[in-house]
Write an enzyme that holds these catalytic residues in place. Structure first.
Site, mmCIF file in Angstrom:
data_model
loop_
_atom_site.group_PDB
_atom_site.id
_atom_site.type_symbol
_atom_site.label_atom_id
_atom_site.label_comp_id
_atom_site.label_asym_id
_atom_site.label_seq_id
_atom_site.Cartn_x
_atom_site.Cartn_y
_atom_site.Cartn_z
ATOM 1 N N ASN A 217 0.806 -1.257 -0.032
ATOM 2 C CA ASN A 217 0.034 -0.082 0.071
ATOM 3 C C ASN A 217 0.862 1.321 -0.048
ATOM 4 O OD1 ASN A 217 0.579 0.899 2.894
ATOM 5 N ND2 ASN A 217 -0.229 -1.046 3.043
ATOM 6 N N ALA A 281 1.612 1.385 11.470
ATOM 7 C CA ALA A 281 1.867 0.584 10.322
ATOM 8 C C ALA A 281 0.582 0.485 9.302
ATOM 9 C CB ALA A 281 2.506 -0.674 10.189
ATOM 10 N N ASP A 285 -4.273 -5.913 4.964
ATOM 11 C CA ASP A 285 -5.146 -7.133 5.910
ATOM 12 C C ASP A 285 -5.162 -8.549 5.389
ATOM 13 O OD1 ASP A 285 -6.549 -4.818 7.534
ATOM 14 O OD2 ASP A 285 -7.493 -4.192 5.716
ATOM 15 N N PHE A 332 -3.844 3.490 14.964
ATOM 16 C CA PHE A 332 -4.028 4.405 13.811
ATOM 17 C C PHE A 332 -5.348 3.931 13.267
ATOM 18 C CE2 PHE A 332 -1.017 7.876 13.421
ATOM 19 C CZ PHE A 332 -0.146 7.659 14.197
ATOM 20 N N LYS A 350 -10.572 -2.930 18.889
ATOM 21 C CA LYS A 350 -9.079 -3.750 19.023
ATOM 22 C C LYS A 350 -8.588 -3.377 20.492
ATOM 23 C CE LYS A 350 -8.069 -2.737 14.352
ATOM 24 N NZ LYS A 350 -7.174 -2.976 13.414
HETATM 25 N N1 CTP Z 1 -3.328 -3.099 12.389
HETATM 26 C C1 CTP Z 1 -2.650 -4.049 12.868
HETATM 27 N N2 CTP Z 1 -2.541 -5.261 12.262
HETATM 28 C C2 CTP Z 1 -3.587 -5.548 11.167
HETATM 29 C C3 CTP Z 1 -4.195 -4.609 10.528
HETATM 30 C C4 CTP Z 1 -4.399 -3.154 11.479
HETATM 31 O O1 CTP Z 1 -1.728 -3.834 13.789
HETATM 32 N N3 CTP Z 1 -3.443 -6.699 10.462
HETATM 33 C C5 CTP Z 1 -3.209 -1.748 13.027
HETATM 34 C C6 CTP Z 1 -2.843 -0.533 12.253
HETATM 35 O O2 CTP Z 1 -1.383 -0.445 12.458
HETATM 36 C C7 CTP Z 1 -3.573 0.493 12.622
HETATM 37 C C8 CTP Z 1 -4.994 -0.022 13.110
HETATM 38 O O3 CTP Z 1 -4.819 -1.332 13.440
HETATM 39 O O4 CTP Z 1 -3.142 0.759 13.907
HETATM 40 C C9 CTP Z 1 -6.088 0.194 12.244
HETATM 41 O O5 CTP Z 1 -5.700 -0.051 10.835
HETATM 42 P P1 CTP Z 1 -6.589 -0.089 9.802
HETATM 43 O O6 CTP Z 1 -6.070 -0.465 8.508
HETATM 44 O O7 CTP Z 1 -7.278 1.296 9.683
HETATM 45 O O8 CTP Z 1 -8.046 -0.934 10.297
HETATM 46 P P2 CTP Z 1 -8.285 -2.187 9.906
HETATM 47 O O9 CTP Z 1 -8.338 -3.040 11.302
HETATM 48 O O10 CTP Z 1 -7.462 -2.906 8.654
HETATM 49 O O11 CTP Z 1 -9.924 -1.860 9.439
HETATM 50 P P3 CTP Z 1 -10.505 -1.585 8.068
HETATM 51 O O12 CTP Z 1 -9.388 -2.023 6.829
HETATM 52 O O13 CTP Z 1 -11.777 -2.413 8.078
HETATM 53 O O14 CTP Z 1 -10.507 -0.206 8.114
#
Ligand code: CTP
Length: 407
Positions: A217, A281, A285, A332, A350
């Site tokens: 990304n 980070a 996903d 974040f 979370k």
């Molecule tokens: N995060 C993480 N591990 C993952 C996905 C996200 O630690 N596998 C953490 C990111 O570092 C960030 C937070 O979760 O601090 C939110 O990330 P974000 O991408 O906004 O959220 P998602 O959980 O992926 O939700 P969505 O994609 O549905 O918005």
């Protein structure tokens, strides 16, 4: 006893060749009186105005003058010297030093050190008014000021006044007490997170599809790196777990490079226990279930189908109750709409303490600026758009306050 403003701080002073070089003697004295340690580099021209002996006597260390002098390089090499300092100060900064640094020229010890350092540089220019107003000098100063992140020059002076050459106008070296104040503003004060540990994640992850392709990304890592640096500036012991970025590790931060979400998770867990976790980070996903051993080729069967599986949520794991849970866990939320509501939902889903929400539909990725909303159990606060470095400092100030109450 209140600590001195520069206790335990280290200043590398580069003295340029100009009549104002004599004021460097007073500056060294003031820095030491404020509790700071000083090492001095003298350019060849500066040695025409002040003697290495007087600067050595005042600083308490031998003065460095050359790039390839075996005696000097074996005691502390020029790279080591540039890393040793908390701040590099150039006083007086001549038109020549400014020009060389602005253009990346490294042709003597002073200019090489200025390029080699990973610390901020405070410039105290001094030159004839016509020189100071020359478009070439102006352009070079603008260039130094405009460098991004910690490379951006801090500047003190020059003052208006009568000059040694008899002319009047801007160009006089700022007075040593004013230069000292600028130094204190940049590196002075308490280190309020001494003895604390933090783990930070930053940047994207890269999930391979085959040996040459992957899913990733647009995260640049700038915000997370700025937070790591701001924490380290407060004396915190920081482990930065970073996905692939083009950024240099901030000074005093232990960086662990990872590619995939699984590697990031393992590195974060290995960095625990910590008092603070800031997981900024942009973790992918999903990852590809089976990574192809060889490059996937085009063929009559048409495009390949990728089977994706969900990556573990690192933030959720760190925030889960248990003996290893940091006392402050910050996540974040990158959103393209309903920022506050989505950030609040993420906070409870979370289990973290704070969420820094940012609207990524605006100019965020790779940019130096950001506008965030801080969501905590107490409510949501929208911060005005500012640089990522400023956001990092503001967030760290909040962290300091929070941990103080926590104790
Ligand atoms: N995060 C993480 N591990 C993952 C996905 C996200 O630690 N596998 C953490 C990111 O570092 C960030 C937070 O979760 O601090 C939110 O990330 P974000 O991408 O906004 O959220 P998602 O959980 O992926 O939700 P969505 O994609 O549905 O918005």
């Amino acid at each position: 006893m209140t600590p001195l403003p520069l206790s335990d701080r280290k200043v590398l002073l580069i003295v340029g060749g100009g009549i104002a070089a004599y004021k460097a003697l007073e500056l060294v004295r003031l820095i030491r009186k404020a509790g700071g340690a000083v090492r001095v580099i003298l350019t060849q021209a500066a040695a025409e105005f002040v003697t290495p002996l007087s600067l050595a006597a005042l600083s308490g260390h031998p003065v460095r003058q050359g790039l390839f002098l075996p005696d000097e390089e074996t005691t502390m090499g020029h790279i080591e010297l540039s890393r040793w300092a908390d701040l590099v100060v150039v006083a007086p900064a001549t038109a020549s030093l400014i020009a060389r640094a602005a253009n990346g020229l490294a042709d003597d010890l002073a200019s090489t050190t200025l390029i080699a350092t990973d610390k901020r540089v405070l410039w105290a220019p001094a030159m004839n008014v016509r020189m100071w107003e020359h478009p070439a000098v102006k352009a070079n100063m603008a260039r130094l000021r405009g460098f991004s992140g910690f490379h951006a020059a801090a500047v003190v002076g020059p003052d208006d006044g009568e000059m040694a050459c008899g002319e009047y106008g801007p160009g006089r070296l700022a007075e040593p007490p004013a230069i000292l104040q600028a130094i204190v503003d940049l590196i002075g004060g308490e280190r309020r997170l001494e003895g604390r540990r933090a783990v930070i994640t930053a940047g994207p992850t890269f999930e391979p599809i085959d040996p040459v392709r992957g899913l990733t990304n647009r995260s640049s890592g700038k915000q997370g790196y700025a937070i790591a640096r701001a924490l380290a500036d407060q004396g915190c012991e920081v482990t930065l777990v970073s996905g692939p970025t083009a950024l240099a590790a901030p000074a005093g931060v232990r960086r662990i490079d990872v590619e995939t979400a699984l590697e990031m998770k393992a590195a974060v867990e290995a960095a625990l226990p910590a008092d603070i976790a800031v997981l900024s980070a942009a973790v992918a996903d999903w990852r590809v279930d089976t990574i192809a051993g060889g490059k996937i080729k085009k063929g009559p069967g048409g495009p390949p189908t990728l089977d994706l599986i969900e990556n573990p949520d690192i933030l959720k794991g760190v925030a889960a109750p248990g003996p290893q849970r940091p006392s402050l866990v910050i996540g974040f939320a990158a959103e393209t709409g309903n920022l506050e509501a989505n950030a609040r939902a993420k906070l409870s889903r979370k289990g973290c303490d704070w969420i820094v929400g940012n609207d990524v539909s605006e100019d965020v990725f790779g940019s130096d600026g950001n506008a965030v909303t801080l969501v905590t159990a107490d409510g949501a606060e929208s911060w005005p758009r500012q640089s990522k470095v400023e956001i990092a400092r503001a967030l760290v100030a909040r962290i300091v306050e929070h941990l103080k109450e926590d104790r």
